[in-house]
Design a protein around this motif. Structure first.
Motif, PDB file in Angstrom:
ATOM      1  N   HIS A 161      16.594 -72.150   3.196  1.00 54.86           N
ATOM      2  CA  HIS A 161      15.550 -73.135   2.887  1.00 54.86           C
ATOM      3  C   HIS A 161      15.785 -73.801   1.525  1.00 54.86           C
ATOM      4  O   HIS A 161      15.236 -74.873   1.267  1.00 54.86           O
TER       5      HIS A 161
ATOM      6  N   ARG B  95      17.698 -77.043   2.049  1.00 50.09           N
ATOM      7  CA  ARG B  95      16.829 -77.992   2.737  1.00 50.09           C
ATOM      8  C   ARG B  95      15.790 -78.564   1.784  1.00 50.09           C
ATOM      9  O   ARG B  95      15.514 -79.772   1.788  1.00 50.09           O
ATOM     10  N   SER B  96      15.236 -77.705   0.931  1.00 49.28           N
ATOM     11  CA  SER B  96      14.219 -78.163  -0.017  1.00 49.28           C
ATOM     12  C   SER B  96      14.820 -79.069  -1.083  1.00 49.28           C
ATOM     13  O   SER B  96      14.217 -80.079  -1.473  1.00 49.28           O
TER      14      SER B  96
ATOM     15  N   GLN C 222      17.344 -80.993  -0.702  1.00 48.69           N
ATOM     16  CA  GLN C 222      17.607 -82.276  -0.056  1.00 48.69           C
ATOM     17  C   GLN C 222      16.313 -83.078   0.109  1.00 48.69           C
ATOM     18  O   GLN C 222      16.289 -84.284  -0.151  1.00 48.69           O
ATOM     19  N   TRP C 223      15.233 -82.414   0.524  1.00 49.88           N
ATOM     20  CA  TRP C 223      13.957 -83.113   0.712  1.00 49.88           C
ATOM     21  C   TRP C 223      13.444 -83.695  -0.601  1.00 49.88           C
ATOM     22  O   TRP C 223      12.911 -84.800  -0.646  1.00 49.88           O
TER      23      TRP C 223
END
Length: 329
Positions: free
Chosen positions: A298, A301-302, A304-305
């Motif tokens: 995660h 992913r975080s 990138q977000w």
């Protein structure tokens, strides 16, 4: 002196226990609901909702902020609400706004690191939402599932100081001045001065600070009662929001330790959690975080977000950082 301090603490806790029993056994019945529960879907809030409904016969409105909740935690939420047949209010905040302030705070962390900086700001928004809802519905009591060690003592122990609720403006004016928020977004933050001088404000209490608390027993009871599928679903490592892995990664990087260790070490010393269990869990948490594998996936992913690089996750002693990147949101 230590004996005197211990006696004072025991006396205070006894008084708090009496107050809690009086509060829960004799609700005012002045509105449709006796209380609002801040309901995250973790083990503590699931068990607390059960106790309020089944043991105290309270009319509870469960409140959930629907942001970054893992699927297994949503399963706990649905199971518990359905099993107890309670009304459930789901607040869906703006992802754009959350992205904006989380990104800024991660680039401008206080000396206590990412978990403290972001989560306490986040907490102000969530608890402000609940206070506003309580005022709208004339609900006199807000109940939280904070376990011993949560949150910082200066914020609250058994009860949030009424002065903070009824007198303090929670609007982060310095961030409005920086341009992180615009004036129309002031309504997102609690400000008691919006209400009249004769306004009656709700109390906010944390029963687990008064009741005898044991983490393992709570996990077992939640599963036994059918409020969670199994112990895996109520493990605190798994039930927390997924962005938390990025916060832990940042704190390991900047502080050199897992920010949850002090909290759980205290529980272990007090006999409220098992040392053998948490030695293994913290080893696994740190391994997953540092290597960005399994639940640690995660982190990427975080990042990138949030459009962040790892070297932008830093503690700031000045007013620089990512503020320049706010323009254009």
């Amino acid at each position: 002196m230590q004996t005197e301090d211990r006696q004072k603490q025991e006396s205070e806790r006894a008084a708090q226990r009496r107050d809690l029993e009086e509060t829960l056994r004799n609700p005012s019945r002045q509105s449709e609901y006796d209380c609002i529960l801040s309901f995250s879907g973790g083990k503590d809030s699931c068990y607390l909702l059960y106790k309020l409904v089944k043991e105290y016969n309270l009319r509870v409105l469960a409140y959930t902020s629907d942001f970054d909740i893992p699927p297994n935690t949503w399963d706990n939420i649905r199971r518990t609400v359905g099993h107890l047949n309670v009304d459930h209010y789901v607040q869906t905040p703006s992802k754009e706004l959350y992205k904006r302030f989380i990104r800024y705070l991660l680039c401008n962390q206080s000396r206590r690191g990412a978990v403290h900086t972001v989560c306490y700001f986040w907490l102000d928004i969530r608890e402000g939402d609940i206070l506003s809802l309580a005022m709208e519905k004339n609900i006199p009591l807000i109940v939280t599932g904070y376990s011993p060690g949560q949150p910082d003592p200066e914020r609250m122990l058994y009860e949030m100081p009424q002065e903070r609720i009824s007198q303090e403006d929670w609007i982060p004016h310095e961030l409005f001045e920086k341009g992180l928020f615009d004036d129309s977004e002031q309504s997102l933050f609690w400000n008691p001065h919006r209400y009249g001088h004769d306004a009656k404000f709700p109390r906010i209490i944390a029963p687990f600070h008064v009741w005898d608390y044991n983490q393992e027993e709570v996990m077992e009871r939640v599963v036994e009662l059918g409020l969670a599928k199994n112990r895996w679903y109520v493990n605190p490592v798994l039930s927390n929001f997924t962005l938390n892995w990025l916060f832990i990664y940042s704190d390991l990087k900047n502080l050199g330790y897992n920010p949850y260790k002090p909290e759980f070490s205290k529980l272990i010393r007090e006999g409220k959690a098992r040392r053998s269990v948490w030695r293994v869990l913290f080893f696994l948490m740190d391994f997953m975080t540092q290597n960005k594998v399994l639940l640690g996936r995660h982190i990427e992913r975080s990042l990138q977000w949030l459009d962040l690089q790892p070297d932008e996750l830093r503690i700031q002693d000045n007013e620089t950082g990512c503020v320049a990147k706010i323009d254009g949101w």
